[in-house]
Scaffold this motif. Structure first.
Motif, PDB file in Angstrom:
ATOM      1  N   LEU A 208      37.227  54.570  45.013  1.00 49.27           N
ATOM      2  CA  LEU A 208      36.327  53.489  45.414  1.00 49.27           C
ATOM      3  C   LEU A 208      36.982  52.142  45.103  1.00 49.27           C
ATOM      4  CD1 LEU A 208      32.772  54.574  44.161  1.00 49.27           C
ATOM      5  CD2 LEU A 208      33.479  54.327  46.535  1.00 49.27           C
ATOM      6  N   PRO A 209      37.990  51.733  45.893  1.00 47.65           N
ATOM      7  CA  PRO A 209      38.605  50.441  45.585  1.00 47.65           C
ATOM      8  C   PRO A 209      37.589  49.322  45.769  1.00 47.65           C
ATOM      9  CG  PRO A 209      39.523  51.383  47.615  1.00 47.65           C
ATOM     10  CD  PRO A 209      38.531  52.368  47.084  1.00 47.65           C
ATOM     11  N   GLY A 210      37.515  48.429  44.807  1.00 44.58           N
ATOM     12  CA  GLY A 210      36.571  47.322  44.930  1.00 44.58           C
ATOM     13  C   GLY A 210      35.317  47.472  44.096  1.00 44.58           C
ATOM     14  N   VAL A 211      35.302  48.456  43.196  1.00 45.81           N
ATOM     15  CA  VAL A 211      34.158  48.577  42.281  1.00 45.81           C
ATOM     16  C   VAL A 211      34.207  47.382  41.326  1.00 45.81           C
ATOM     17  CG1 VAL A 211      33.196  49.885  40.330  1.00 45.81           C
ATOM     18  CG2 VAL A 211      33.988  51.091  42.352  1.00 45.81           C
ATOM     19  N   ILE A 212      33.064  46.734  41.106  1.00 44.68           N
ATOM     20  CA  ILE A 212      33.011  45.619  40.159  1.00 44.68           C
ATOM     21  C   ILE A 212      32.017  45.988  39.055  1.00 44.68           C
ATOM     22  CG2 ILE A 212      32.426  43.159  39.844  1.00 44.68           C
ATOM     23  CD1 ILE A 212      33.035  42.806  42.879  1.00 44.68           C
ATOM     24  N   VAL A 213      32.417  45.765  37.810  1.00 45.37           N
ATOM     25  CA  VAL A 213      31.496  45.971  36.685  1.00 45.37           C
ATOM     26  C   VAL A 213      31.513  44.709  35.842  1.00 45.37           C
ATOM     27  CG1 VAL A 213      30.839  47.449  34.740  1.00 45.37           C
ATOM     28  CG2 VAL A 213      32.209  48.402  36.596  1.00 45.37           C
ATOM     29  N   THR A 214      30.379  44.078  35.655  1.00 43.29           N
ATOM     30  CA  THR A 214      30.313  42.871  34.828  1.00 43.29           C
ATOM     31  C   THR A 214      28.907  42.667  34.285  1.00 43.29           C
ATOM     32  OG1 THR A 214      30.656  40.470  34.797  1.00 43.29           O
ATOM     33  CG2 THR A 214      29.937  41.411  36.881  1.00 43.29           C
ATOM     34  N   LYS A 215      28.811  41.925  33.209  1.00 42.21           N
ATOM     35  CA  LYS A 215      27.505  41.586  32.644  1.00 42.21           C
ATOM     36  C   LYS A 215      26.981  40.307  33.262  1.00 42.21           C
ATOM     37  CE  LYS A 215      25.377  41.495  28.805  1.00 42.21           C
ATOM     38  NZ  LYS A 215      24.299  42.362  29.226  1.00 42.21           N
ATOM     39  N   ASP A 216      27.905  39.581  33.920  1.00 40.96           N
ATOM     40  CA  ASP A 216      27.636  38.221  34.338  1.00 40.96           C
ATOM     41  C   ASP A 216      27.399  38.135  35.861  1.00 40.96           C
ATOM     42  OD1 ASP A 216      27.925  35.528  35.016  1.00 40.96           O
ATOM     43  OD2 ASP A 216      29.289  35.167  33.339  1.00 40.96           O
ATOM     44  N   ILE A 217      26.189  37.781  36.275  1.00 42.86           N
ATOM     45  CA  ILE A 217      25.863  37.722  37.703  1.00 42.86           C
ATOM     46  C   ILE A 217      26.770  36.726  38.435  1.00 42.86           C
ATOM     47  CG2 ILE A 217      24.047  37.204  39.394  1.00 42.86           C
ATOM     48  CD1 ILE A 217      21.972  38.075  37.337  1.00 42.86           C
ATOM     49  N   THR A 218      27.039  35.581  37.796  1.00 49.96           N
ATOM     50  CA  THR A 218      27.881  34.558  38.427  1.00 49.96           C
ATOM     51  C   THR A 218      29.287  35.110  38.695  1.00 49.96           C
ATOM     52  OG1 THR A 218      26.724  33.108  36.909  1.00 49.96           O
ATOM     53  CG2 THR A 218      28.397  32.089  38.275  1.00 49.96           C
ATOM     54  N   LYS A 219      29.821  35.841  37.717  1.00 51.75           N
ATOM     55  CA  LYS A 219      31.155  36.446  37.887  1.00 51.75           C
ATOM     56  C   LYS A 219      31.139  37.491  39.001  1.00 51.75           C
ATOM     57  CE  LYS A 219      33.318  35.811  33.393  1.00 51.75           C
ATOM     58  NZ  LYS A 219      33.412  36.401  32.054  1.00 51.75           N
ATOM     59  N   LEU A 220      30.049  38.234  39.085  1.00 49.64           N
ATOM     60  CA  LEU A 220      29.919  39.246  40.123  1.00 49.64           C
ATOM     61  C   LEU A 220      30.001  38.590  41.500  1.00 49.64           C
ATOM     62  CD1 LEU A 220      28.801  42.337  40.768  1.00 49.64           C
ATOM     63  CD2 LEU A 220      26.765  41.052  41.334  1.00 49.64           C
ATOM     64  N   ILE A 221      29.243  37.507  41.693  1.00 52.20           N
ATOM     65  CA  ILE A 221      29.225  36.809  42.983  1.00 52.20           C
ATOM     66  C   ILE A 221      30.609  36.235  43.286  1.00 52.20           C
ATOM     67  CG2 ILE A 221      28.170  34.890  44.274  1.00 52.20           C
ATOM     68  CD1 ILE A 221      25.615  35.407  42.510  1.00 52.20           C
ATOM     69  N   GLU A 222      31.253  35.665  42.272  1.00 52.51           N
ATOM     70  CA  GLU A 222      32.619  35.119  42.434  1.00 52.51           C
ATOM     71  C   GLU A 222      33.576  36.197  42.908  1.00 52.51           C
ATOM     72  OE1 GLU A 222      32.683  31.913  38.876  1.00 52.51           O
ATOM     73  OE2 GLU A 222      34.332  33.372  38.885  1.00 52.51           O
ATOM     74  N   GLN A 223      33.529  37.355  42.232  1.00 50.57           N
ATOM     75  CA  GLN A 223      34.453  38.442  42.581  1.00 50.57           C
ATOM     76  C   GLN A 223      34.171  39.006  43.967  1.00 50.57           C
ATOM     77  OE1 GLN A 223      35.536  41.448  39.554  1.00 50.57           O
ATOM     78  NE2 GLN A 223      34.519  40.158  38.096  1.00 50.57           N
ATOM     79  N   LEU A 224      32.898  39.040  44.346  1.00 48.48           N
ATOM     80  CA  LEU A 224      32.543  39.551  45.673  1.00 48.48           C
ATOM     81  C   LEU A 224      33.065  38.643  46.771  1.00 48.48           C
ATOM     82  CD1 LEU A 224      28.863  40.803  45.401  1.00 48.48           C
ATOM     83  CD2 LEU A 224      30.848  42.123  46.083  1.00 48.48           C
ATOM     84  N   ASN A 225      33.170  37.362  46.478  1.00 50.81           N
ATOM     85  CA  ASN A 225      33.586  36.402  47.512  1.00 50.81           C
ATOM     86  C   ASN A 225      35.058  36.048  47.459  1.00 50.81           C
ATOM     87  OD1 ASN A 225      31.031  35.977  48.893  1.00 50.81           O
ATOM     88  ND2 ASN A 225      30.350  35.235  46.901  1.00 50.81           N
ATOM     89  N   GLN A 226      35.822  36.769  46.631  1.00 47.66           N
ATOM     90  CA  GLN A 226      37.260  36.494  46.537  1.00 47.66           C
ATOM     91  C   GLN A 226      37.995  36.979  47.774  1.00 47.66           C
ATOM     92  OE1 GLN A 226      38.816  38.052  42.869  1.00 47.66           O
ATOM     93  NE2 GLN A 226      38.032  36.281  41.728  1.00 47.66           N
TER      94      GLN A 226
END
Ligand code: CA
Length: 226
Positions: A208-226
């Protein structure tokens, strides 16, 4: 005499390592290896190292303090496994995501009795993953676990760590593991404070390339839009 002491010391250090030794994370699919039936290890395993402490909880539900780890699943998964143990101790894991809180507290000996839930949201694509939508998302609990005998015992010798496996139910859209935003909720079995380092792993039987795990919603959104 000296030899015996060295041997005992070596044995003691091996025992200590074994105390927190994590076995391979096997899924629901089983296979025969010689006379043994084993759970086929997940192909995709993401490891997150964190630290939970007083006052940084995300929610209080039924007197229990809940902490959340956000999980982005980029494609349909047939199954997901989640396991958690506290403390991280001597566990050796490759390519772990180390949170800042963990790095600052990695020598802490505090640990807690883990309890995990796997929840899915109604957010199914990147476009829908905005801060506002995530904050008001609806969450549906798919699976939960308190204590698992498959996990290493805690430093007190108790089986308090957690492991769950969830198979996608394609016939029901609210229970299917389609792409989107999930979260792992964790708390302690007892009501009250949660404190200690923890290791959380998310496993899937497919890459599953592209799995993101974070505690931080802002970081999640940042990583999704990279
Ligand atoms: Ca537990």
């Amino acid at each position: 005499m000296k030899k015996v002491t060295i041997m005992l010391l070596a044995l003691a250090s091996i025992c200590q390592l074994n105390a927190q030794k994590l076995s391979k994370f096997g899924g629901l699919t089983e296979t025969k290896v010689g006379p043994k039936t084993i759970k086929v290890p997940y192909l995709n395993v993401t490891t997150y190292l964190g630290y939970a402490a007083q006052g940084n909880e995300d929610e209080v539900k039924d007197g229990k303090k809940y902490y959340y780890l956000y999980l982005w699943i980029p494609a349909v998964a047939p199954e997901l496994g989640v396991r958690m143990m506290s403390p991280v101790g001597n566990a050796k894991v490759k390519k772990a995501i180390e949170s800042d809180e963990f790095v600052e507290n990695k020598n802490s000996t505090a640990y807690f009795d883990t309890y995990i839930t796997l929840e899915r949201s109604d957010i199914k694509n990147k476009k829908g993953a905005t801060l506002e939508n995530i904050q008001k998302a609806n969450w549906n609990t798919l699976a939960r676990n308190d204590d698992s005998g498959e996990m290493p015992t805690n430093p007190g010798g108790r089986n308090y760590n957690s492991l769950l496996r969830y198979k996608s139910q394609i016939s029901d859209p609210t229970k299917a593991l389609t792409a989107g935003l999930y979260r792992i909720g964790f708390t302690t079995y007892k009501t009250g404070e949660v404190e200690g380092t923890f290791l959380a792993q998310i496993g899937a039987p497919i890459k599953l390339p592209g799995v993101i795990v974070t505690k931080d919603i802002t970081k999640l959104i940042e990583q999704l839009n990279q």
